[in-house]
Design an enzyme around this catalytic site. Structure first.
Site, PDB file in Angstrom:
ATOM      1  N   ILE A 163       7.791   7.366   3.867  1.00 13.95           N
ATOM      2  CA  ILE A 163       7.282   8.193   4.962  1.00 13.95           C
ATOM      3  C   ILE A 163       5.969   7.686   5.541  1.00 13.95           C
ATOM      4  CG2 ILE A 163       8.481  10.278   4.205  1.00 13.95           C
ATOM      5  CD1 ILE A 163       5.917  11.243   2.932  1.00 13.95           C
ATOM      6  N   GLU A 167      -3.149  -0.239   1.768  1.00 15.49           N
ATOM      7  CA  GLU A 167      -3.275  -0.221   0.316  1.00 15.49           C
ATOM      8  C   GLU A 167      -2.100   0.412  -0.409  1.00 15.49           C
ATOM      9  OE1 GLU A 167      -5.670  -1.532  -1.685  1.00 15.49           O
ATOM     10  OE2 GLU A 167      -6.502  -2.480   0.091  1.00 15.49           O
ATOM     11  N   SER A 168      -1.270   1.178   0.294  1.00 13.50           N
ATOM     12  CA  SER A 168      -0.251   1.933  -0.438  1.00 13.50           C
ATOM     13  C   SER A 168       0.982   2.230   0.411  1.00 13.50           C
ATOM     14  CB  SER A 168      -0.840   3.243  -0.956  1.00 13.50           C
ATOM     15  OG  SER A 168      -1.255   4.061   0.115  1.00 13.50           O
ATOM     16  N   VAL A 191       3.944   5.345   0.701  1.00 15.73           N
ATOM     17  CA  VAL A 191       4.121   6.754   0.346  1.00 15.73           C
ATOM     18  C   VAL A 191       5.580   7.136   0.555  1.00 15.73           C
ATOM     19  CG1 VAL A 191       3.407   9.130   0.799  1.00 15.73           C
ATOM     20  CG2 VAL A 191       1.739   7.275   0.983  1.00 15.73           C
ATOM     21  N   ASP A 223     -12.027   8.715   4.485  1.00 20.49           N
ATOM     22  CA  ASP A 223     -11.171   8.554   5.676  1.00 20.49           C
ATOM     23  C   ASP A 223     -10.817   9.928   6.232  1.00 20.49           C
ATOM     24  OD1 ASP A 223      -9.684   7.286   7.649  1.00 20.49           O
ATOM     25  OD2 ASP A 223      -7.879   7.131   6.407  1.00 20.49           O
TER      26      ASP A 223
END
Length: 248
Positions: free
Chosen positions: A18, A23-24, A26, A159
């Site tokens: 999604i 960095e990631s 999800v 952020d």
């Protein structure tokens, strides 16, 4: 090519990616303990440009740090996703899935701007419908209060934007603590507020000043005089931002 841990590779075949950031990744996945529910799985993929030993160490450290922040805030009565499970070795965090809209999308809906960002900052002719003002103010004051609780817990988000605050049953929930840190410094908290202020200006330009006023109203209602230094530092950060803009 991103190599997924075995347990996530199985999930990714049937569940949805999604969101994807620097960095990631999800994912929305089945809850590991409650089969009828979904949860969020956040994965920090390996970085091929890093030494493997260093990459594993950094991924584990950042995964644990984010999990600790979520736990600290949950215990401090800040509305954040609840932790479900962590696998620090593989850079995985399972957490509660927040059902609802981001504050950014919700504001666009309230403004009647379903495409998002269609309004121009110079378009002052468009005023908010009377019925929307109360709802917008109440919600943004609540968002400001939640940010205030965050900072009173000495956590800096890193952020803060209207994309990283969700609304669940009309109540704000702060998400995405991948850049969060523990800090007692007024300067760090002021930068957090400045990032939010700039995000509001960018994504909700027509009424950005009013929205920020409501956010700060909620923030100050929670932090009170104890964070007066934060607001003073915020003005310093704004001035530095203006100088950078002038210098290009």
């Amino acid at each position: 090519m991103i190599t997924l841990p075995e347990q996530l590779e199985k999930l990714s075949k049937q569940e949805n990616l999604i969101a994807q950031g620097a960095e990631s990744l999800v994912y929305s996945a089945q809850h590991p303990y409650l089969p009828q529910q979904e949860c969020i799985v956040k994965y920090r993929p390996k970085k091929p440009y890093r030494l493997p030993e260093l990459d594993a160490q950094l991924s584990k450290h950042r995964t644990l740090a984010e999990a600790r922040v979520l736990q600290k805030l949950a215990l401090g009565d800040v509305e954040v996703p609840h932790l479900v499970f962590i696998d620090a070795k593989n850079g995985l965090i399972y957490m509660e899935k927040i059902e609802g809209l981001s504050v950014k999308q919700w504001i666009w809906n309230e403004e009647g701007d379903t495409e998002g960002g269609a309004q121009e900052a110079g378009d002052k002719s468009r005023s908010l419908p009377d019925g929307d003002v109360s709802s917008l103010k109440d919600t943004l004051v609540l968002v400001g209060q939640e940010i205030g609780k965050l900072h009173k817990s000495d956590i800096v988000h890193g952020d803060l934007t209207t994309s990283n605050v969700m609304l669940r049953d009309g109540k704000p929930v702060i998400i995405d603590f991948g850049l969060a840190s523990v800090s007692t410094l007024a300067e760090d908290k002021a930068v957090d507020l400045y990032v939010m202020e700039r995000a509001v200006l960018s994504t909700h330009p027509v009424h950005s000043q009013q929205y920020c006023d409501w956010l700060f109203e909620g923030y100050l209602a929670v932090v009170g005089k104890s964070q007066k230094e934060v607001m003073r530092k915020l003005e310093d950060v704004r001035q530095r931002g203006r100088k950078r803009s002038m210098l290009g």
